[in-house]
Enzyme design. Structure first.
Site, PDB file in Angstrom:
ATOM      1  N   CYS A   1       0.829  -1.209   0.000  1.00  0.00           N
ATOM      2  CA  CYS A   1       0.000   0.000   0.000  1.00  0.00           C
ATOM      3  C   CYS A   1       0.864   1.260   0.000  1.00  0.00           C
ATOM      4  CB  CYS A   1      -0.989  -0.026   1.167  1.00  0.00           C
ATOM      5  SG  CYS A   1      -0.462   0.834   2.650  1.00  0.00           S
TER       6      CYS A   1
ATOM      7  N   HIS B   1       1.171  -2.766   8.832  1.00  0.00           N
ATOM      8  CA  HIS B   1       0.000  -2.518   7.993  1.00  0.00           C
ATOM      9  C   HIS B   1      -1.272  -3.013   8.687  1.00  0.00           C
ATOM     10  CE1 HIS B   1      -2.314  -1.746   4.341  1.00  0.00           C
ATOM     11  NE2 HIS B   1      -3.001  -2.807   4.712  1.00  0.00           N
TER      12      HIS B   1
ATOM     13  N   ASP C   1       0.444  15.847   5.526  1.00  0.00           N
ATOM     14  CA  ASP C   1      -0.492  15.456   4.464  1.00  0.00           C
ATOM     15  C   ASP C   1      -0.162  16.246   3.197  1.00  0.00           C
ATOM     16  OD1 ASP C   1      -3.618  14.108   4.488  1.00  0.00           O
ATOM     17  OD2 ASP C   1      -3.048  15.397   2.805  1.00  0.00           O
TER      18      ASP C   1
ATOM     19  N   HIS D   1      -4.823   5.569   9.467  1.00  0.00           N
ATOM     20  CA  HIS D   1      -4.113   6.821   9.724  1.00  0.00           C
ATOM     21  C   HIS D   1      -5.038   7.755  10.488  1.00  0.00           C
ATOM     22  CE1 HIS D   1      -6.059   6.864   5.783  1.00  0.00           C
ATOM     23  NE2 HIS D   1      -6.326   8.140   5.989  1.00  0.00           N
TER      24      HIS D   1
HETATM   25  P1  AMP Z   1      -8.354   9.287   3.885  1.00  0.00           P
HETATM   26  O1  AMP Z   1      -9.339   9.870   2.940  1.00  0.00           O
HETATM   27  O2  AMP Z   1      -8.759   9.435   5.337  1.00  0.00           O
HETATM   28  O3  AMP Z   1      -7.966   7.861   3.543  1.00  0.00           O
HETATM   29  O4  AMP Z   1      -7.064  10.196   3.780  1.00  0.00           O
HETATM   30  C1  AMP Z   1      -5.983   9.928   2.947  1.00  0.00           C
HETATM   31  C2  AMP Z   1      -5.063  11.119   3.079  1.00  0.00           C
HETATM   32  O5  AMP Z   1      -3.790  10.752   2.583  1.00  0.00           O
HETATM   33  C3  AMP Z   1      -5.524  12.338   2.281  1.00  0.00           C
HETATM   34  O6  AMP Z   1      -5.667  13.438   3.170  1.00  0.00           O
HETATM   35  C4  AMP Z   1      -4.393  12.564   1.272  1.00  0.00           C
HETATM   36  O7  AMP Z   1      -4.141  13.916   1.026  1.00  0.00           O
HETATM   37  C5  AMP Z   1      -3.229  11.876   1.969  1.00  0.00           C
HETATM   38  N1  AMP Z   1      -2.169  11.379   1.099  1.00  0.00           N
HETATM   39  C6  AMP Z   1      -2.291  10.541   0.042  1.00  0.00           C
HETATM   40  N2  AMP Z   1      -1.098  10.274  -0.487  1.00  0.00           N
HETATM   41  C7  AMP Z   1      -0.173  10.943   0.260  1.00  0.00           C
HETATM   42  C8  AMP Z   1       1.246  11.080   0.220  1.00  0.00           C
HETATM   43  N3  AMP Z   1       1.989  10.452  -0.701  1.00  0.00           N
HETATM   44  N4  AMP Z   1       1.853  11.862   1.131  1.00  0.00           N
HETATM   45  C9  AMP Z   1       1.112  12.506   2.068  1.00  0.00           C
HETATM   46  N5  AMP Z   1      -0.216  12.415   2.175  1.00  0.00           N
HETATM   47  C10 AMP Z   1      -0.861  11.657   1.275  1.00  0.00           C
HETATM   48 ZN    ZN Z   2       0.187  -0.287   4.403  1.00  0.00          ZN
END
Ligand code: AMP
Ligand code: ZN
Length: 108
Positions: free
Chosen positions: A2, A44, A28, A95
């Site tokens: 992932c 994970h 983020d 997260h």
């Molecule tokens: P969720 O919708 O709760 O699964 O949140 C996923 C979060 O991951 C979102 O706020 C995205 O902006 C963030 N995100 C996705 N890819 C990355 C990345 N490579 N680095 C930092 N944040 C990320």
């Molecule tokens: Zn993972």
């Protein structure tokens, strides 16, 4: 593997805020507040549904350390974990979002 597991292994770049053997906090990529950190366990775990009391207990301490590191502990902040489809969880590695640095709008 992932996206957050790849990020933990350094295969995807991130701006780290705090790290120990078991947890990582990083910025983020699409901030929704002046301060928007993501906090994850290095193991994970898909979502809060699969979380164990042991990991959650250690994660609580780590999140408090992140709040201290960011200097937001006394002014306040918000923690969010989205779970599953109705919760709009996009990344399937648990997260916590930590939002801070300004007066946040009320959600509930
Ligand atoms: P969720 O919708 O709760 O699964 O949140 C996923 C979060 O991951 C979102 O706020 C995205 O902006 C963030 N995100 C996705 N890819 C990355 C990345 N490579 N680095 C930092 N944040 C990320
Ligand atoms: Zn993972």
């Amino acid at each position: 593997m992932c996206i957050f597991c790849n990020l933990i292994e350094g295969k995807i770049p991130s701006t780290k805020i705090l790290e120990n053997d078991n947890f990582l906090a990083f910025e983020d990529i699409n901030p929704q507040a002046k301060i928007h950190a993501l906090i994850i366990p290095k193991v994970h775990i898909q979502s809060f549904n699969e979380m164990t009391p042991n990991v959650m207990s250690e994660m609580t301490t780590f999140i408090q350390e992140v709040a201290l590191t960011l200097g937001v502990k006394s002014d306040g902040y918000r923690l969010i974990t989205n779970i599953g489809q109705n919760g709009n969880q996009e990344v399937q590695h648990i997260h916590f979002h930590l939002l801070a640095g300004e007066q946040l709008g009320r959600l509930v």
